[in-house]
Motif scaffolding. Structure first.
Motif, mmCIF file in Angstrom:
data_model
loop_
_atom_site.group_PDB
_atom_site.id
_atom_site.type_symbol
_atom_site.label_atom_id
_atom_site.label_comp_id
_atom_site.label_asym_id
_atom_site.label_seq_id
_atom_site.Cartn_x
_atom_site.Cartn_y
_atom_site.Cartn_z
ATOM 1 N N VAL A 149 -28.068 1.425 14.965
ATOM 2 C CA VAL A 149 -27.896 1.698 16.360
ATOM 3 C C VAL A 149 -26.650 2.405 16.727
ATOM 4 O O VAL A 149 -26.760 3.446 17.245
ATOM 5 C CB VAL A 149 -28.075 0.492 17.258
ATOM 6 C CG1 VAL A 149 -27.763 0.899 18.662
ATOM 7 C CG2 VAL A 149 -29.496 -0.101 16.947
ATOM 8 N N LEU A 150 -25.590 2.076 16.244
ATOM 9 C CA LEU A 150 -24.206 2.718 16.527
ATOM 10 C C LEU A 150 -24.190 4.070 15.980
ATOM 11 O O LEU A 150 -23.761 4.865 16.716
ATOM 12 C CB LEU A 150 -23.039 1.605 16.251
ATOM 13 C CG LEU A 150 -23.219 0.461 17.106
ATOM 14 C CD1 LEU A 150 -22.236 -0.343 16.168
ATOM 15 C CD2 LEU A 150 -22.858 0.532 18.574
ATOM 16 N N PHE A 151 -24.313 4.251 14.658
ATOM 17 C CA PHE A 151 -24.277 5.615 14.194
ATOM 18 C C PHE A 151 -25.489 6.631 14.594
ATOM 19 O O PHE A 151 -24.950 7.580 14.876
ATOM 20 C CB PHE A 151 -24.583 5.466 12.515
ATOM 21 C CG PHE A 151 -23.611 4.908 11.639
ATOM 22 C CD1 PHE A 151 -22.289 4.919 11.919
ATOM 23 C CD2 PHE A 151 -23.997 3.972 10.873
ATOM 24 C CE1 PHE A 151 -21.363 4.364 11.264
ATOM 25 C CE2 PHE A 151 -23.160 3.055 10.033
ATOM 26 C CZ PHE A 151 -21.708 3.220 10.244
ATOM 27 N N ALA A 152 -26.280 6.176 15.245
ATOM 28 C CA ALA A 152 -27.325 7.007 15.833
ATOM 29 C C ALA A 152 -26.873 7.492 17.216
ATOM 30 O O ALA A 152 -27.026 8.443 17.849
ATOM 31 C CB ALA A 152 -28.743 6.359 16.004
ATOM 32 N N ALA A 209 -38.337 4.483 11.098
ATOM 33 C CA ALA A 209 -36.860 4.413 11.131
ATOM 34 C C ALA A 209 -36.467 5.212 12.267
ATOM 35 O O ALA A 209 -35.963 6.494 12.105
ATOM 36 C CB ALA A 209 -36.499 5.164 9.729
ATOM 37 N N PRO A 210 -36.662 4.663 13.406
ATOM 38 C CA PRO A 210 -36.147 5.512 14.504
ATOM 39 C C PRO A 210 -35.060 5.640 15.026
ATOM 40 O O PRO A 210 -34.759 6.668 15.937
ATOM 41 C CB PRO A 210 -37.087 4.551 15.873
ATOM 42 C CG PRO A 210 -36.829 3.057 15.219
ATOM 43 C CD PRO A 210 -37.079 3.346 13.830
ATOM 44 N N PHE A 251 -36.291 16.677 16.429
ATOM 45 C CA PHE A 251 -36.067 16.865 17.961
ATOM 46 C C PHE A 251 -37.005 16.194 18.732
ATOM 47 O O PHE A 251 -36.789 15.555 19.645
ATOM 48 C CB PHE A 251 -36.130 18.445 18.130
ATOM 49 C CG PHE A 251 -35.823 18.779 19.682
ATOM 50 C CD1 PHE A 251 -34.396 18.736 20.160
ATOM 51 C CD2 PHE A 251 -36.937 18.936 20.626
ATOM 52 C CE1 PHE A 251 -34.214 18.874 21.620
ATOM 53 C CE2 PHE A 251 -36.672 18.961 21.852
ATOM 54 C CZ PHE A 251 -35.316 19.349 22.646
ATOM 55 N N PHE A 252 -38.092 16.041 18.421
ATOM 56 C CA PHE A 252 -39.226 15.442 19.018
ATOM 57 C C PHE A 252 -39.066 14.030 19.130
ATOM 58 O O PHE A 252 -39.206 13.186 20.255
ATOM 59 C CB PHE A 252 -40.762 15.785 18.150
ATOM 60 C CG PHE A 252 -41.856 15.027 19.180
ATOM 61 C CD1 PHE A 252 -42.530 15.837 20.125
ATOM 62 C CD2 PHE A 252 -42.289 13.729 18.678
ATOM 63 C CE1 PHE A 252 -43.478 14.890 20.572
ATOM 64 C CE2 PHE A 252 -43.243 13.267 19.362
ATOM 65 C CZ PHE A 252 -43.886 13.947 20.521
ATOM 66 N N GLY A 253 -38.632 13.497 18.024
ATOM 67 C CA GLY A 253 -38.142 12.023 17.782
ATOM 68 C C GLY A 253 -36.962 11.668 18.807
ATOM 69 O O GLY A 253 -37.032 10.619 19.559
#
Length: 211
Positions: free
Chosen positions: A24-27, A104-105, A168-170
């Motif tokens: 979560v945080l790295f993303a 892996a969202p 980009f879509f994700g």
């Protein structure tokens, strides 16, 4: 002793809690913007546990990245793309990558943050993980060229067109979903599989040798 028997289970749970927090945080914040304190708060663990399980924040980042890349590439392997005729191969490949991103969202956000920071060269292991994706797309392209089904194109541009478009879509899916819920999306809102099918078909048609 009962306490000792519970430790392996607790150890696995703690390790996974750090992986989930890192995803979560790295993303959201990238590598530099994610602190040990933030990881501790998110995971509910002492920040010393990062060093205990992963040696460092860099080790945790690498583990999260490998988890995401692995989810994508395992989907590609499971799809058995090599056994398909070329006409179906690119579409199946795009759909397999899309399915991996669904599993892996956090990965699209991590990839964008990593490239925005421009510090992949400081972490060779992370760059090597990302290179696995490129090697996979290049192999698909080169096999099509050997079979005479694909015209000569730059493999990096092909990789950016396929994987970059899906990233980009994700990355923008939540934005589109929010607009749709609010009735403010004046266009279609395809899911990842629908978009991947369209993308694979379009690239397949565009890569055919010119008559």
């Amino acid at each position: 002793m009962p306490v000792r028997k519970s430790r392996p289970r607790d150890s696995l749970a703690s390790r996974q809690a750090l992986l989930d927090a890192g995803a979560v945080l790295f993303a959201q914040n990238g590598y530099k913007g994610t602190t040990l304190d933030a990881l501790a708060d998110r995971s509910g663990l002492n920040k010393a546990m990062v060093a205990y399980y992963f040696k460092s924040k860099s080790g945790l980042y690498q583990a999260v990245l490998d988890q995401g890349i692995g989810a994508v590439l395992s989907n590609v392997e499971a799809a058995d793309i090599e056994s398909l005729p070329f006409e179906a191969r690119l579409t199946a490949f795009a759909r397999a990558i899309a399915s991996g991103f669904n599993n892996a969202p956090f990965l699209p956000g991590m990839l964008v943050q990593d490239y925005l920071a421009g510090d992949q060269g400081q972490r060779p292991e992370a760059f090597a993980s990302l290179a696995r994706m490129f090697q996979t797309t290049r192999a698909i392209l080169e096999r099509g060229q050997i079979e005479g089904k694909v015209r000569a194109v730059d493999p990096h541009m092909f990789h950016l067109s396929l994987v970059g478009s899906l990233v980009f879509f994700g990355l923008t899916k939540r934005f589109r979903d929010n607009l749709e819920r609010e009735g403010r999306l004046p266009m279609s809102n395809p899911d990842m599989d629908e978009y991947a099918t369209f993308l694979g078909d379009m690239l397949g048609a565009g890569l055919r040798p010119q008559a």
